[in-house]
Enzyme design. Structure first.
Site, mmCIF file in Angstrom:
data_model
loop_
_atom_site.group_PDB
_atom_site.id
_atom_site.type_symbol
_atom_site.label_atom_id
_atom_site.label_comp_id
_atom_site.label_asym_id
_atom_site.label_seq_id
_atom_site.Cartn_x
_atom_site.Cartn_y
_atom_site.Cartn_z
ATOM 1 N N ASN A 282 0.841 -1.214 0.000
ATOM 2 C CA ASN A 282 0.000 0.000 0.000
ATOM 3 C C ASN A 282 0.867 1.251 0.000
ATOM 4 O OD1 ASN A 282 -3.054 -0.369 0.158
ATOM 5 N ND2 ASN A 282 -2.301 -1.976 1.525
ATOM 6 N N MET B 77 0.475 -2.303 12.464
ATOM 7 C CA MET B 77 -0.124 -3.310 13.338
ATOM 8 C C MET B 77 -0.123 -2.920 14.826
ATOM 9 S SD MET B 77 -1.035 -5.264 11.013
ATOM 10 C CE MET B 77 -1.617 -6.752 11.810
ATOM 11 N N ARG B 78 -0.184 -1.633 15.107
ATOM 12 C CA ARG B 78 -0.280 -1.180 16.497
ATOM 13 C C ARG B 78 -1.553 -0.354 16.648
ATOM 14 N NH1 ARG B 78 2.581 -4.326 19.045
ATOM 15 N NH2 ARG B 78 2.438 -2.959 20.858
ATOM 16 N N HIS C 118 -8.425 -1.145 5.690
ATOM 17 C CA HIS C 118 -8.757 -2.414 6.341
ATOM 18 C C HIS C 118 -9.243 -3.395 5.268
ATOM 19 C CE1 HIS C 118 -10.038 -5.066 9.528
ATOM 20 N NE2 HIS C 118 -11.178 -5.239 8.888
ATOM 21 N N ASP D 252 -10.728 6.505 14.650
ATOM 22 C CA ASP D 252 -11.228 7.066 15.908
ATOM 23 C C ASP D 252 -10.716 6.175 17.041
ATOM 24 O OD1 ASP D 252 -12.788 4.824 15.888
ATOM 25 O OD2 ASP D 252 -14.704 5.870 15.624
ATOM 26 N N GLY E 156 -11.829 3.535 18.411
ATOM 27 C CA GLY E 156 -12.120 2.104 18.394
ATOM 28 C C GLY E 156 -11.225 1.354 17.414
ATOM 29 N N VAL E 157 -11.459 0.052 17.316
ATOM 30 C CA VAL E 157 -10.691 -0.763 16.367
ATOM 31 C C VAL E 157 -11.483 -0.846 15.061
ATOM 32 C CG1 VAL E 157 -9.713 -3.047 15.910
ATOM 33 C CG2 VAL E 157 -9.604 -2.089 18.210
#
Ligand code: GRF
Length: 221
Positions: free
Chosen positions: A17, A93-94, A112, A144, A146-147
């Site tokens: 990407n 990945m964090r 995602h 935001d 959240g995941v």
């Protein structure tokens, strides 16, 4: 904001990407400049891609920090020093903590590999296969607290085919990721994106009017 949008890309993995964004900036498809590439993983292919493109890059290894807050602070400091306008997470990945979000409100994007809000989290291509979904795809969204929950900018849909495994589905999705992420960044660079609550309004974007059905309807004989 400075006249040319200054992008900081965060990536933990191979960086395809990132490469699509580098290519977009070089071809003029994206009117922005990648000013820094940061990775928490010293072995990330993304760092090598940045090096090959002559872009400033740096590993900030999360293992060197006692807490997530300390790691976030180091990343935020590096991004502020580079005078970044937009933070682009490309396979990072964090989890982004509150300190990070406060430093760049409405200015962090993520990609995602699923059609959010279905299948947030990890290993989502396999989860879509296991579920028996007929479609999956990818989503670019603002980040935001959240995941994978932030306002959605653009999505691409791909079919899930009978013979698919995780590898073939991931490759089909990745091909679309490389199209929609540069587009989302270009809209941001043009100032064409506005967030209204959960909805993202994109000026001048044409509406999609066709429905997708999979498997397709059988023609009457
Ligand atoms: C992509 O599938 C992206 O959607 C996910 O992590 C993967 C990163 O791939 N968040 P790459 O490192 O850009 O090739």
């Amino acid at each position: 904001m400075s006249s040319t949008l200054r992008i900081g890309v965060l990536a933990s993995g191979g960086g395809t990407n990132l490469q699509s964004i580098i290519d977009g900036c070089q071809s003029g498809q994206i009117s922005a400049k990648i000013v820094t590439v940061l990775s928490n993983n010293p072995d990330a292919g993304a760092l090598q891609r940045a090096c090959n493109a002559g872009i400033d890059h740096q590993c900030i290894n999360h293992r060197d920090f006692a807490s997530r807050d300390d790691f976030d602070s180091a990343v935020v400091t590096a991004l502020l020093e580079a005078n970044v306008d937009l933070v682009v997470l490309a396979g990072f990945m964090r989890i982004i903590g509150p300190r990070f979000l406060e430093a760049f409100p409405g200015r962090i994007m993520n990609i995602h590999p699923a059609l959010l809000p279905a299948f947030p989290g990890l290993h989502v291509q396999q989860k879509a296969l296991d579920y028996g979904a007929r479609f999956s795809g990818c989503t670019v969204h603002f980040v935001d607290g959240g995941v994978d929950t932030g306002p959605i900018i653009i999505q691409a849909v791909v079919p899930i085919l009978d013979g698919d495994d995780e590898g073939s589905l991931s490759a089909r999705i990745l091909e679309q990721e490389h199209k929609i992420y540069p587009q989302a960044i270009q809209w941001f660079a043009e100032g064409a994106i506005r967030i209204e609550g959960r909805r993202v309004i994109i000026e001048r974007a044409a509406p999609t009017t066709t429905a997708l059905i999979h498997p397709p309807l059988t023609e009457p004989s």
